[in-house]
Design a protein around this motif. Structure first.
Motif, PDB file in Angstrom:
ATOM      1  N   ASP A 167       0.862  -1.181   0.000  1.00 18.22           N
ATOM      2  CA  ASP A 167       0.000   0.000   0.000  1.00 18.22           C
ATOM      3  C   ASP A 167       0.903   1.237   0.000  1.00 18.22           C
ATOM      4  O   ASP A 167       1.438   1.638   1.029  1.00 18.22           O
ATOM      5  N   ARG A 168       1.062   1.830  -1.167  1.00 19.66           N
ATOM      6  CA  ARG A 168       1.958   2.996  -1.315  1.00 19.66           C
ATOM      7  C   ARG A 168       1.124   4.270  -1.232  1.00 19.66           C
ATOM      8  O   ARG A 168       0.717   4.841  -2.234  1.00 19.66           O
ATOM      9  N   ASN A 169       0.862   4.722   0.009  1.00 18.94           N
ATOM     10  CA  ASN A 169       0.061   5.937   0.190  1.00 18.94           C
ATOM     11  C   ASN A 169       0.896   7.133   0.619  1.00 18.94           C
ATOM     12  O   ASN A 169       0.381   8.243   0.712  1.00 18.94           O
ATOM     13  N   GLY A 170       2.182   6.933   0.903  1.00 17.61           N
ATOM     14  CA  GLY A 170       3.082   8.041   1.180  1.00 17.61           C
ATOM     15  C   GLY A 170       3.017   8.616   2.585  1.00 17.61           C
ATOM     16  O   GLY A 170       3.700   9.601   2.871  1.00 17.61           O
ATOM     17  N   LEU A 171       2.200   8.001   3.454  1.00 13.80           N
ATOM     18  CA  LEU A 171       2.056   8.540   4.808  1.00 13.80           C
ATOM     19  C   LEU A 171       2.250   7.439   5.850  1.00 13.80           C
ATOM     20  O   LEU A 171       1.894   6.292   5.611  1.00 13.80           O
ATOM     21  N   GLN A 172       2.779   7.822   6.988  1.00 19.36           N
ATOM     22  CA  GLN A 172       2.859   6.939   8.142  1.00 19.36           C
ATOM     23  C   GLN A 172       2.508   7.760   9.371  1.00 19.36           C
ATOM     24  O   GLN A 172       2.182   8.948   9.262  1.00 19.36           O
ATOM     25  N   ILE A 173       2.538   7.146  10.542  1.00 18.02           N
ATOM     26  CA  ILE A 173       2.018   7.823  11.719  1.00 18.02           C
ATOM     27  C   ILE A 173       2.783   9.103  12.046  1.00 18.02           C
ATOM     28  O   ILE A 173       2.238  10.043  12.623  1.00 18.02           O
ATOM     29  N   THR A 174       4.050   9.187  11.647  1.00 20.52           N
ATOM     30  CA  THR A 174       4.848  10.379  11.924  1.00 20.52           C
ATOM     31  C   THR A 174       4.858  11.376  10.776  1.00 20.52           C
ATOM     32  O   THR A 174       5.561  12.380  10.838  1.00 20.52           O
ATOM     33  N   GLY A 175       4.097  11.116   9.721  1.00 15.46           N
ATOM     34  CA  GLY A 175       4.036  12.049   8.600  1.00 15.46           C
ATOM     35  C   GLY A 175       4.389  11.391   7.286  1.00 15.46           C
ATOM     36  O   GLY A 175       4.128  10.213   7.064  1.00 15.46           O
ATOM     37  N   SER A 176       5.019  12.146   6.415  1.00 20.34           N
ATOM     38  CA  SER A 176       5.349  11.660   5.078  1.00 20.34           C
ATOM     39  C   SER A 176       6.454  10.614   5.123  1.00 20.34           C
ATOM     40  O   SER A 176       7.461  10.773   5.832  1.00 20.34           O
ATOM     41  N   THR A 177       6.286   9.550   4.335  1.00 15.26           N
ATOM     42  CA  THR A 177       7.356   8.546   4.251  1.00 15.26           C
ATOM     43  C   THR A 177       8.616   9.155   3.645  1.00 15.26           C
ATOM     44  O   THR A 177       9.729   8.738   3.966  1.00 15.26           O
ATOM     45  N   GLY A 234     -11.934   9.137  -0.094  1.00 15.53           N
ATOM     46  CA  GLY A 234     -13.389   9.167  -0.047  1.00 15.53           C
ATOM     47  C   GLY A 234     -13.956  10.129   0.970  1.00 15.53           C
ATOM     48  O   GLY A 234     -15.127  10.501   0.891  1.00 15.53           O
ATOM     49  N   LEU A 235     -13.130  10.544   1.942  1.00 15.18           N
ATOM     50  CA  LEU A 235     -13.567  11.513   2.946  1.00 15.18           C
ATOM     51  C   LEU A 235     -12.718  12.773   2.796  1.00 15.18           C
ATOM     52  O   LEU A 235     -11.580  12.828   3.284  1.00 15.18           O
ATOM     53  N   PRO A 236     -13.230  13.777   2.079  1.00 17.75           N
ATOM     54  CA  PRO A 236     -12.415  14.943   1.719  1.00 17.75           C
ATOM     55  C   PRO A 236     -11.748  15.643   2.893  1.00 17.75           C
ATOM     56  O   PRO A 236     -10.653  16.193   2.747  1.00 17.75           O
ATOM     57  N   TYR A 237     -12.361  15.617   4.071  1.00 16.77           N
ATOM     58  CA  TYR A 237     -11.806  16.381   5.188  1.00 16.77           C
ATOM     59  C   TYR A 237     -10.643  15.688   5.885  1.00 16.77           C
ATOM     60  O   TYR A 237      -9.989  16.278   6.754  1.00 16.77           O
ATOM     61  N   ILE A 238     -10.350  14.432   5.547  1.00 18.28           N
ATOM     62  CA  ILE A 238      -9.143  13.777   6.079  1.00 18.28           C
ATOM     63  C   ILE A 238      -8.307  13.129   4.980  1.00 18.28           C
ATOM     64  O   ILE A 238      -7.221  12.622   5.245  1.00 18.28           O
ATOM     65  N   GLU A 239      -8.776  13.180   3.761  1.00 15.81           N
ATOM     66  CA  GLU A 239      -8.095  12.504   2.651  1.00 15.81           C
ATOM     67  C   GLU A 239      -6.688  13.047   2.447  1.00 15.81           C
ATOM     68  O   GLU A 239      -6.469  14.252   2.378  1.00 15.81           O
ATOM     69  N   GLY A 240      -5.730  12.117   2.371  1.00 20.78           N
ATOM     70  CA  GLY A 240      -4.348  12.488   2.092  1.00 20.78           C
ATOM     71  C   GLY A 240      -3.641  13.189   3.240  1.00 20.78           C
ATOM     72  O   GLY A 240      -2.586  13.786   3.048  1.00 20.78           O
ATOM     73  N   GLN A 241      -4.184  13.094   4.438  1.00 24.59           N
ATOM     74  CA  GLN A 241      -3.587  13.763   5.598  1.00 24.59           C
ATOM     75  C   GLN A 241      -3.051  12.728   6.581  1.00 24.59           C
ATOM     76  O   GLN A 241      -3.620  11.653   6.745  1.00 24.59           O
ATOM     77  N   ALA A 242      -1.960  13.097   7.255  1.00 26.93           N
ATOM     78  CA  ALA A 242      -1.341  12.162   8.199  1.00 26.93           C
ATOM     79  C   ALA A 242      -2.302  11.803   9.330  1.00 26.93           C
ATOM     80  O   ALA A 242      -2.239  10.694   9.865  1.00 26.93           O
ATOM     81  N   ARG A 243      -3.198  12.712   9.697  1.00 28.11           N
ATOM     82  CA  ARG A 243      -4.107  12.418  10.811  1.00 28.11           C
ATOM     83  C   ARG A 243      -5.115  11.324  10.466  1.00 28.11           C
ATOM     84  O   ARG A 243      -5.794  10.810  11.347  1.00 28.11           O
ATOM     85  N   SER A 244      -5.201  10.961   9.199  1.00 27.16           N
ATOM     86  CA  SER A 244      -6.097   9.866   8.817  1.00 27.16           C
ATOM     87  C   SER A 244      -5.445   8.501   9.012  1.00 27.16           C
ATOM     88  O   SER A 244      -6.056   7.472   8.732  1.00 27.16           O
ATOM     89  N   HIS A 245      -4.193   8.477   9.502  1.00 28.63           N
ATOM     90  CA  HIS A 245      -3.487   7.207   9.684  1.00 28.63           C
ATOM     91  C   HIS A 245      -4.262   6.281  10.622  1.00 28.63           C
ATOM     92  O   HIS A 245      -4.345   5.081  10.396  1.00 28.63           O
ATOM     93  N   TYR A 246      -4.809   6.866  11.684  1.00 32.24           N
ATOM     94  CA  TYR A 246      -5.620   6.057  12.594  1.00 32.24           C
ATOM     95  C   TYR A 246      -6.719   6.970  13.131  1.00 32.24           C
ATOM     96  O   TYR A 246      -6.659   7.444  14.265  1.00 32.24           O
ATOM     97  N   ALA A 247      -7.702   7.230  12.289  1.00 36.86           N
ATOM     98  CA  ALA A 247      -8.770   8.154  12.637  1.00 36.86           C
ATOM     99  C   ALA A 247      -9.961   7.402  13.215  1.00 36.86           C
ATOM    100  O   ALA A 247     -10.390   6.395  12.656  1.00 36.86           O
ATOM    101  N   ARG A 248     -10.462   7.896  14.325  1.00 34.63           N
ATOM    102  CA  ARG A 248     -11.667   7.318  14.916  1.00 34.63           C
ATOM    103  C   ARG A 248     -12.789   8.323  14.726  1.00 34.63           C
ATOM    104  O   ARG A 248     -12.753   9.423  15.268  1.00 34.63           O
ATOM    105  N   LEU A 249     -13.782   7.942  13.935  1.00 33.31           N
ATOM    106  CA  LEU A 249     -14.886   8.840  13.607  1.00 33.31           C
ATOM    107  C   LEU A 249     -16.057   8.528  14.533  1.00 33.31           C
ATOM    108  O   LEU A 249     -16.575   7.418  14.529  1.00 33.31           O
TER     109      LEU A 249
END
Length: 272
Positions: A167-177, A234-249
């Motif tokens: 899964d090459r998404n470019g993000l990890q819990i500390t930010g950009s890979t 699919g969720l514009p307000y967290i898409e592509g952001q590091a905070r979406s790494h483990y988001a609890r909605l």
């Protein structure tokens, strides 16, 4: 104080690190127990016999909810179990547990999963099985040296039944890979270790299905399927952001997310 002759001090047992669980001995609460996992895998028509089906190994334990959703859809356990995900008395632990029907292995430290896959694939080769082993990993996991040790071993032993899904998404819990340990050129790295490489759009189910059904592509060579994805897609307000790494909605966020996803599903059905 002098001890009696022959006295032996009892050896202290090492303490178990915090958070470590004895996965193999953990049992589900009685109200959540169903048929024995192996029985569930073989007695229902939706479950191919264990000796015939592929072995999926999702390395990233924190994405277990996706695995559970797929297993519930395939009938391994009731969909009602999903509501108890990650709760103290719930049937589905936050990380995969072999006590859950359909789960092959528990997960531990990131980066160890490909080594397990090498072991399974070597067993398949030695036993003459045509099964395949899929190891689902992430780009952050690739920073672990054990991944590349396993990659070398897989190529050396010509384990063409082994497929690494990255899964090459470019993000990890500390930010950009790229700011931690840049993995590119990722395809060339896998090729240099003797692997066949396929790159797909990770949100395109048709491309994914074609890649998975077609493997192995090169006799005697393991395959790496690099999936270019967007975290939180699919969720514009967290898409592509590091905070979406483990988001609890929860609450309003959950309702908002459900509405967005339902609207997307409706548009997809309309186009189909």
């Amino acid at each position: 104080m002098e001890r009696p002759h022959g006295h032996v001090r009892p050896r202290r047992q090492p303490a178990r690190p915090r958070g470590q669980r004895a996965h193999r001995t953990q049992r589900l609460p009685a109200r959540h127990r169903g048929p024995h996992p192996r029985a569930a895998r073989t007695e229902r028509p939706t479950h191919p016999p264990a000796a015939a089906r592929p072995r999926p190994l999702p390395v990233r334990g924190h994405s277990a909810i996706g695995l559970y959703a797929a297993l519930a859809e395939r009938g391994f356990f009731p969909e009602e179990w999903l509501a108890g995900y990650g709760t103290p008395d719930g049937p589905l632990t936050a990380h995969p547990n072999p006590a859950v029907p359909g789960v092959e292995m528990p997960t531990g430290s990131l980066g160890h999963g490909l080594s397990l896959g090498v072991g399974f694939a070597l067993d398949m080769k030695l036993s003459g099985s045509d099964r395949r082993c899929f190891v689902i990993t992430g780009d952050g996991d690739l920073q672990e040296g054990s991944v590349w040790e396993a990659a070398m071993a897989a190529a050396t032993h010509r384990l063409d039944r082994l497929v690494a899904v990255v899964d090459r998404n470019g993000l990890q819990i500390t930010g950009s890979t790229e700011n931690n340990a840049a993995p590119e050129p990722l395809g060339d790295r896998w090729r240099s270790f003797g692997w066949h490489v396929i790159e797909v759009a990770g949100h395109d189910t048709a491309q994914l299905a074609a890649a998975f059904h077609g493997a192995p592509y090169a006799p005697g060579r393991p395959t790496a399927v690099i999936c270019r994805t967007v975290k939180g897609r699919g969720l514009p307000y967290i898409e592509g952001q590091a905070r979406s790494h483990y988001a609890r909605l929860a609450g309003k966020q959950h309702k908002r997310a459900a509405a967005v996803l339902r609207a997307q599903a409706k548009r997809t059905e309309t186009r189909a």
